[in-house]
Design a protein around this motif. Structure first.
Motif, PDB file in Angstrom:
ATOM      1  N   ILE A   7     -24.770  60.572   0.764  1.00 11.28           N
ATOM      2  CA  ILE A   7     -25.919  59.985   0.799  1.00 11.28           C
ATOM      3  C   ILE A   7     -26.517  60.488   1.971  1.00 11.28           C
ATOM      4  CG2 ILE A   7     -27.217  57.841   0.739  1.00 11.28           C
ATOM      5  CD1 ILE A   7     -25.029  57.106  -1.237  1.00 11.28           C
ATOM      6  N   TYR A   8     -25.973  60.444   3.442  1.00  8.84           N
ATOM      7  CA  TYR A   8     -26.541  60.596   4.460  1.00  8.84           C
ATOM      8  C   TYR A   8     -26.821  62.356   4.607  1.00  8.84           C
ATOM      9  CZ  TYR A   8     -25.418  56.276   6.339  1.00  8.84           C
ATOM     10  OH  TYR A   8     -25.316  54.844   6.481  1.00  8.84           O
ATOM     11  N   THR A   9     -25.819  62.833   3.913  1.00  6.11           N
ATOM     12  CA  THR A   9     -26.159  64.481   3.827  1.00  6.11           C
ATOM     13  C   THR A   9     -27.287  64.664   3.180  1.00  6.11           C
ATOM     14  OG1 THR A   9     -23.720  64.635   3.588  1.00  6.11           O
ATOM     15  CG2 THR A   9     -25.150  66.660   3.229  1.00  6.11           C
ATOM     16  N   ALA A  10     -27.913  64.083   1.830  1.00  7.34           N
ATOM     17  CA  ALA A  10     -29.034  64.209   1.201  1.00  7.34           C
ATOM     18  C   ALA A  10     -30.110  63.774   2.120  1.00  7.34           C
ATOM     19  CB  ALA A  10     -28.681  63.285  -0.067  1.00  7.34           C
ATOM     20  N   ILE A  34     -38.621  73.477  -1.002  1.00 14.96           N
ATOM     21  CA  ILE A  34     -38.630  72.529  -2.229  1.00 14.96           C
ATOM     22  C   ILE A  34     -37.014  72.490  -2.920  1.00 14.96           C
ATOM     23  CG2 ILE A  34     -39.591  72.340  -4.304  1.00 14.96           C
ATOM     24  CD1 ILE A  34     -42.106  73.405  -3.290  1.00 14.96           C
ATOM     25  N   GLU A  35     -36.544  73.603  -2.876  1.00 14.74           N
ATOM     26  CA  GLU A  35     -35.179  73.919  -3.437  1.00 14.74           C
ATOM     27  C   GLU A  35     -34.286  72.869  -2.696  1.00 14.74           C
ATOM     28  OE1 GLU A  35     -34.334  75.357  -6.030  1.00 14.74           O
ATOM     29  OE2 GLU A  35     -36.251  75.777  -6.288  1.00 14.74           O
ATOM     30  N   LEU A  36     -34.301  72.931  -1.522  1.00 18.94           N
ATOM     31  CA  LEU A  36     -33.527  71.825  -0.314  1.00 18.94           C
ATOM     32  C   LEU A  36     -33.819  70.382  -1.071  1.00 18.94           C
ATOM     33  CD1 LEU A  36     -33.317  73.167   3.033  1.00 18.94           C
ATOM     34  CD2 LEU A  36     -31.381  73.327   1.575  1.00 18.94           C
ATOM     35  N   ILE A  37     -34.957  70.298  -1.033  1.00 17.32           N
ATOM     36  CA  ILE A  37     -35.240  68.679  -1.448  1.00 17.32           C
ATOM     37  C   ILE A  37     -34.773  68.160  -2.876  1.00 17.32           C
ATOM     38  CG2 ILE A  37     -37.044  67.158  -2.041  1.00 17.32           C
ATOM     39  CD1 ILE A  37     -38.609  68.383   0.168  1.00 17.32           C
ATOM     40  N   LEU A  38     -34.789  69.348  -3.812  1.00 13.79           N
ATOM     41  CA  LEU A  38     -34.271  68.949  -5.045  1.00 13.79           C
ATOM     42  C   LEU A  38     -32.724  68.943  -5.129  1.00 13.79           C
ATOM     43  CD1 LEU A  38     -36.528  71.308  -7.259  1.00 13.79           C
ATOM     44  CD2 LEU A  38     -36.301  68.913  -7.372  1.00 13.79           C
ATOM     45  N   ASN A  39     -32.100  69.800  -4.151  1.00 16.42           N
ATOM     46  CA  ASN A  39     -30.790  69.762  -4.286  1.00 16.42           C
ATOM     47  C   ASN A  39     -30.319  68.423  -3.577  1.00 16.42           C
ATOM     48  OD1 ASN A  39     -28.281  71.583  -4.551  1.00 16.42           O
ATOM     49  ND2 ASN A  39     -29.737  73.185  -4.194  1.00 16.42           N
ATOM     50  N   ALA A  40     -31.086  67.889  -2.573  1.00 16.80           N
ATOM     51  CA  ALA A  40     -30.477  66.865  -2.195  1.00 16.80           C
ATOM     52  C   ALA A  40     -30.559  65.556  -3.084  1.00 16.80           C
ATOM     53  CB  ALA A  40     -31.694  66.500  -0.997  1.00 16.80           C
ATOM     54  N   VAL A  41     -31.692  65.637  -3.819  1.00 15.47           N
ATOM     55  CA  VAL A  41     -31.797  64.527  -5.010  1.00 15.47           C
ATOM     56  C   VAL A  41     -30.307  64.613  -5.985  1.00 15.47           C
ATOM     57  CG1 VAL A  41     -33.128  63.839  -7.010  1.00 15.47           C
ATOM     58  CG2 VAL A  41     -34.223  64.631  -4.984  1.00 15.47           C
ATOM     59  N   ASN A  42     -30.041  65.982  -6.229  1.00 13.59           N
ATOM     60  CA  ASN A  42     -28.987  65.994  -7.050  1.00 13.59           C
ATOM     61  C   ASN A  42     -27.649  65.530  -6.306  1.00 13.59           C
ATOM     62  OD1 ASN A  42     -30.288  67.273  -8.915  1.00 13.59           O
ATOM     63  ND2 ASN A  42     -29.806  69.536  -8.489  1.00 13.59           N
ATOM     64  N   ASN A  44     -27.571  63.026  -4.008  1.00 11.75           N
ATOM     65  CA  ASN A  44     -27.586  61.653  -4.358  1.00 11.75           C
ATOM     66  C   ASN A  44     -27.041  61.166  -5.544  1.00 11.75           C
ATOM     67  OD1 ASN A  44     -28.365  59.264  -3.007  1.00 11.75           O
ATOM     68  ND2 ASN A  44     -30.376  60.008  -2.499  1.00 11.75           N
ATOM     69  N   LEU A  45     -27.771  61.966  -6.797  1.00 10.80           N
ATOM     70  CA  LEU A  45     -27.419  61.196  -7.936  1.00 10.80           C
ATOM     71  C   LEU A  45     -25.908  61.290  -8.585  1.00 10.80           C
ATOM     72  CD1 LEU A  45     -30.520  62.881 -10.116  1.00 10.80           C
ATOM     73  CD2 LEU A  45     -29.660  60.306  -9.883  1.00 10.80           C
ATOM     74  N   VAL A  46     -25.198  62.395  -8.031  1.00 13.17           N
ATOM     75  CA  VAL A  46     -23.934  62.536  -8.333  1.00 13.17           C
ATOM     76  C   VAL A  46     -22.950  61.705  -7.407  1.00 13.17           C
ATOM     77  CG1 VAL A  46     -21.986  64.058  -7.938  1.00 13.17           C
ATOM     78  CG2 VAL A  46     -23.968  64.791  -8.985  1.00 13.17           C
ATOM     79  N   ALA A  47     -23.429  61.397  -6.204  1.00 11.28           N
ATOM     80  CA  ALA A  47     -22.767  60.391  -5.211  1.00 11.28           C
ATOM     81  C   ALA A  47     -22.895  58.917  -6.032  1.00 11.28           C
ATOM     82  CB  ALA A  47     -23.311  60.408  -3.972  1.00 11.28           C
ATOM     83  N   PHE A  48     -23.760  58.612  -6.482  1.00  6.88           N
ATOM     84  CA  PHE A  48     -24.043  57.200  -7.005  1.00  6.88           C
ATOM     85  C   PHE A  48     -23.402  57.301  -8.363  1.00  6.88           C
ATOM     86  CE2 PHE A  48     -27.559  56.182  -3.860  1.00  6.88           C
ATOM     87  CZ  PHE A  48     -26.976  55.080  -3.612  1.00  6.88           C
ATOM     88  N   ASN A  49     -23.404  58.403  -9.210  1.00  2.00           N
ATOM     89  CA  ASN A  49     -22.720  58.339 -10.472  1.00  2.00           C
ATOM     90  C   ASN A  49     -21.174  58.113 -10.239  1.00  2.00           C
ATOM     91  OD1 ASN A  49     -22.351  58.687 -13.236  1.00  2.00           O
ATOM     92  ND2 ASN A  49     -22.090  60.515 -12.983  1.00  2.00           N
TER      93      ASN A  49
ATOM     94  N   PHE B  11     -20.404  69.776   6.669  1.00  4.69           N
ATOM     95  CA  PHE B  11     -20.482  70.330   7.791  1.00  4.69           C
ATOM     96  C   PHE B  11     -21.419  71.825   7.671  1.00  4.69           C
ATOM     97  CE2 PHE B  11     -19.314  73.477  11.054  1.00  4.69           C
ATOM     98  CZ  PHE B  11     -20.252  73.112  12.357  1.00  4.69           C
ATOM     99  N   LEU B  12     -20.794  72.577   6.814  1.00  6.16           N
ATOM    100  CA  LEU B  12     -21.338  73.783   6.418  1.00  6.16           C
ATOM    101  C   LEU B  12     -22.631  73.609   5.818  1.00  6.16           C
ATOM    102  CD1 LEU B  12     -20.462  76.305   6.995  1.00  6.16           C
ATOM    103  CD2 LEU B  12     -19.376  76.652   4.763  1.00  6.16           C
ATOM    104  N   THR B  13     -22.925  72.700   4.923  1.00  7.54           N
ATOM    105  CA  THR B  13     -24.237  72.194   4.237  1.00  7.54           C
ATOM    106  C   THR B  13     -25.300  72.019   5.383  1.00  7.54           C
ATOM    107  OG1 THR B  13     -23.165  71.443   2.230  1.00  7.54           O
ATOM    108  CG2 THR B  13     -25.355  70.911   2.665  1.00  7.54           C
ATOM    109  N   LEU B  14     -25.151  71.045   6.196  1.00  2.00           N
ATOM    110  CA  LEU B  14     -25.858  70.612   7.153  1.00  2.00           C
ATOM    111  C   LEU B  14     -26.212  71.952   8.176  1.00  2.00           C
ATOM    112  CD1 LEU B  14     -24.859  66.913   7.950  1.00  2.00           C
ATOM    113  CD2 LEU B  14     -26.557  67.917   6.498  1.00  2.00           C
ATOM    114  N   ALA B  15     -25.130  72.718   8.678  1.00  2.00           N
ATOM    115  CA  ALA B  15     -25.356  73.640   9.484  1.00  2.00           C
ATOM    116  C   ALA B  15     -25.999  74.654   8.876  1.00  2.00           C
ATOM    117  CB  ALA B  15     -23.916  74.058  10.076  1.00  2.00           C
ATOM    118  N   SER B  16     -25.962  75.184   7.587  1.00  2.00           N
ATOM    119  CA  SER B  16     -26.638  76.065   6.877  1.00  2.00           C
ATOM    120  C   SER B  16     -28.282  75.710   7.018  1.00  2.00           C
ATOM    121  CB  SER B  16     -26.266  76.648   5.759  1.00  2.00           C
ATOM    122  OG  SER B  16     -24.864  76.725   5.831  1.00  2.00           O
TER     123      SER B  16
END
Lengths: 102, 165
Positions: A7-10, A34-42, A44-49, B11-16
């Motif tokens: 979640i912090y990564t997202a 925009i792709e990065l933001i959509l990936n973050a949403v994904n 988050n969803l997988v983490a909560f699932n 780490f690799l995700t955040l770094a990239s």
């Protein structure tokens, strides 16, 4: 493997995507943000699932978000190619044909 | 070991993603985006969402990245005005992103109390049942959306204008 870190990564991915969208001059970089933001949403969803494994609604929603994301990217790149043909630039702020003259 | 792989992917995700902010060449940016996508796919698989991980690799690495690279390479560069400075409104943009990130961090303080490990069974079967029973209508609508989008995209991108040249 605590899902909290996901979640912090997202959150960091959303912030970086927003920064890309707001500060870049090229349409391609804006699409990448925009792709990065959509990936973050994904993410988050997988983490909560993963936390609530009695149903798989999060994973299903992730699949739909992926489909919408690829539609959005295809549309954006088609529009970008056409804008590049018409205006010879892909900087959004320099496309100002319909702007009111100051 | 698994723990190490998990932190390595994060780490690799955040770094990239962080390097994306500073890279100037568009092709390097697309490759960095590809690294982010693949690492996120690895995280999905570690989170026991194997089908989502494989779809992520197929769709993003196989689809979106190729789409970006073709978008770069197929646009003609004749008479193209390249912008000298690649950034605009850098301080306000970064400030807004920082404020957004810290707000989200503040809002997710409750996340700290989440349980650590949840035993999950491999649920691709459950996913397919759900996709074709509860989510059947969205599934079909998404298919129609994809078809219409790609016809429209082929029409828009293939159109050449004769008035300008």
């Amino acid at each position: 493997m605590n899902p909290t870190y996901l979640i912090y990564t997202a959150i960091v991915l959303v912030a970086i995507g927003t920064a890309l969208v707001l500060t870049r001059k090229s349409l391609l970089f804006i699409l990448i943000g925009i792709e990065l933001i959509l990936n973050a949403v994904n993410l988050n969803l997988v983490a909560f699932n993963h936390l609530y494994p009695q149903n798989v609604n999060g994973q299903t929603t992730t699949l739909f978000i992926m489909a919408i994301a690829i539609c959005e990217t295809a549309c954006g790149i088609a529009i970008m190619i056409q804008v590049a043909r018409q205006y010879k630039t892909i900087t959004p702020s320099s496309i100002q044909d319909l702007k009111e003259q100051a | 070991m698994i723990q190490f792989v998990f932190y390595f992917f994060i780490f690799l995700t955040l770094a990239s993603a962080f390097a994306l902010l500073f890279v100037r060449q568009i092709l390097y940016a697309v490759l960095l985006l590809l690294v982010v996508m693949l690492c996120v796919a690895g995280l999905f698989i570690l989170m026991q969402a194997e089908f989502i991980g494989v779809s992520q690799i197929l769709i993003y690495a196989g689809g979106v990245a190729v789409l970006f690279i073709f978008g770069i390479m197929l646009s003609d560069k004749k008479g193209f005005s390249f912008t000298k400075v690649a950034y605009t409104q850098i301080f306000s943009g970064m400030g807004i992103a920082l404020v957004l990130g810290s707000l989200l961090l503040y809002a997710t303080q409750a996340v700290k109390k989440l349980p650590n490990e949840v035993k999950v069974k491999n649920d691709v079967q459950q996913l397919s049942f759900e996709l074709l029973s509860d989510f059947a209508l969205p599934f079909e609508v998404t298919g129609i959306l994809l078809l219409s989008i790609f016809i429209g995209v082929a029409y828009i991108a293939g159109k050449t204008n004769h008035t300008q040249s």
